[in-house]
Write a protein that holds these residues in place. Structure first.
Motif, PDB file in Angstrom:
ATOM      1  N   VAL A 152       0.866  -1.170   0.000  1.00  0.00           N
ATOM      2  CA  VAL A 152       0.000   0.000   0.000  1.00  0.00           C
ATOM      3  C   VAL A 152       0.905   1.222   0.000  1.00  0.00           C
ATOM      4  O   VAL A 152       2.084   1.137   0.348  1.00  0.00           O
ATOM      5  N   LYS A 153       0.354   2.346  -0.379  1.00  0.00           N
ATOM      6  CA  LYS A 153       1.142   3.573  -0.446  1.00  0.00           C
ATOM      7  C   LYS A 153       0.893   4.414   0.800  1.00  0.00           C
ATOM      8  O   LYS A 153      -0.255   4.699   1.145  1.00  0.00           O
ATOM      9  N   GLN A 154       1.985   4.776   1.438  1.00  0.00           N
ATOM     10  CA  GLN A 154       1.957   5.610   2.631  1.00  0.00           C
ATOM     11  C   GLN A 154       2.385   7.025   2.245  1.00  0.00           C
ATOM     12  O   GLN A 154       3.357   7.201   1.518  1.00  0.00           O
ATOM     13  N   ILE A 173      -2.178   6.359   5.783  1.00  0.00           N
ATOM     14  CA  ILE A 173      -2.649   5.441   4.753  1.00  0.00           C
ATOM     15  C   ILE A 173      -4.071   5.882   4.435  1.00  0.00           C
ATOM     16  O   ILE A 173      -4.893   6.063   5.345  1.00  0.00           O
ATOM     17  N   ILE A 212      -5.249   7.374  -2.808  1.00  0.00           N
ATOM     18  CA  ILE A 212      -3.925   8.003  -2.766  1.00  0.00           C
ATOM     19  C   ILE A 212      -3.819   9.168  -3.755  1.00  0.00           C
ATOM     20  O   ILE A 212      -3.190  10.185  -3.453  1.00  0.00           O
ATOM     21  N   ALA A 217       0.839  -3.659   4.382  1.00  0.00           N
ATOM     22  CA  ALA A 217      -0.308  -3.706   5.293  1.00  0.00           C
ATOM     23  C   ALA A 217      -0.606  -5.190   5.473  1.00  0.00           C
ATOM     24  O   ALA A 217      -0.725  -5.930   4.494  1.00  0.00           O
ATOM     25  N   PHE A 236      -3.396  -0.239  12.071  1.00  0.00           N
ATOM     26  CA  PHE A 236      -4.221   0.075  10.917  1.00  0.00           C
ATOM     27  C   PHE A 236      -5.674  -0.172  11.307  1.00  0.00           C
ATOM     28  O   PHE A 236      -6.004  -1.242  11.777  1.00  0.00           O
ATOM     29  N   ILE A 254       0.776  -1.792   9.710  1.00  0.00           N
ATOM     30  CA  ILE A 254       1.604  -1.285   8.621  1.00  0.00           C
ATOM     31  C   ILE A 254       3.051  -1.580   9.000  1.00  0.00           C
ATOM     32  O   ILE A 254       3.466  -1.291  10.124  1.00  0.00           O
ATOM     33  N   GLN A 266      -3.226  -2.191  -2.161  1.00  0.00           N
ATOM     34  CA  GLN A 266      -3.845  -0.863  -2.185  1.00  0.00           C
ATOM     35  C   GLN A 266      -5.326  -0.932  -2.588  1.00  0.00           C
ATOM     36  O   GLN A 266      -6.161  -0.255  -2.005  1.00  0.00           O
ATOM     37  N   LEU A 268      -8.064  -1.606   0.197  1.00  0.00           N
ATOM     38  CA  LEU A 268      -8.273  -0.689   1.312  1.00  0.00           C
ATOM     39  C   LEU A 268      -9.717  -0.251   1.470  1.00  0.00           C
ATOM     40  O   LEU A 268     -10.233  -0.148   2.572  1.00  0.00           O
TER      41      LEU A 268
END
Length: 143
Positions: free
Chosen positions: A3-5, A48, A52, A73, A103, A114, A137, A140
Motif C-alpha cells: 500500500v502507499k503511505q 494510509i 492516494i 499492510a 491500521f 503497517i 492498495q 483498502l
C-alpha cells in the motif's frame, strides 16, 4: 502486495496537525491509518488512505511537503500472539522491521498493521509462505 503511505512534514506547533486533518476532512479523504513522529521543530505524519491520488493532489495543492512510500499492510489474527508470530516470521527470514503502526478497519477478528521494511517483495513472500496475508492498495476501500 503493498500500500502507499504518505509521509507529510509538519511544523511542530499547536494547531498544525488540526489544520492538516481539517484539510483531509474537507476533501473527504478517509484515513485508514496514522502515525505521528515528532522532532523538536517538525513532525512526520504518516497516513494510509484509500484514495492516494486524491490525497496527494489535495496535499500538493495545499502546499504540503510530502513523500509517498510503499509499505506492507498485513492482516493479523486479533488474538494474543498474533503480532508476535508475524514479527518472528519476518525476523527468522532476515527481514528487519524499520517501523510499524496499527491500521484501523471495520472488520472483526483481524487486526491490521503497517510495516516498513527494506525489501517489501521479500517480506510479502515470506509472509504469504507462512499463511499471513498482506493487503494491497485496491483492497483498502473494502476493509
Amino acid at each position: 502486495m503493498t500500500v502507499k503511505q504518505i509521509s507529510v512534514f509538519l511544523e511542530n506547533k499547536p494547531g498544525k496537525l488540526a489544520d492538516f486533518t481539517d484539510i483531509l476532512s474537507r476533501n473527504n479523504i478517509d484515513m485508514r491509518a496514522l502515525s505521528l513522529a515528532e522532532a523538536e521543530d517538525f513532525g512526520i505524519v504518516r497516513i494510509i488512505v484509500d484514495d492516494i491520488y486524491n490525497a496527494s493532489t489535495v496535499l500538493k495543492d495545499e502546499g504540503y511537503v510530502f513523500s509517498i512510500t510503499k509499505v506492507l499492510a498485513v492482516a493479523i489474527p486479533d488474538e494474543p500472539g498474533g503480532l508476535s508470530r508475524v514479527i518472528r516470521t519476518l525476523g527468522d527470514k532476515g527481514v528487519n522491521v524499520e517501523y510499524m503502526y496499527a491500521f484501523i478497519t471495520r472488520k472483526k477478528g483481524l487486526a491490521y498493521m503497517i510495516f516498513r521494511v527494506e525489501d517489501n517483495q521479500k517480506a510479502a513472500e515470506v509472509l504469504k509462505a507462512n499463511g499471513i496475508k498482506p493487503v494491497c492498495q485496491d483492497e483498502l476501500s473494502e476493509l
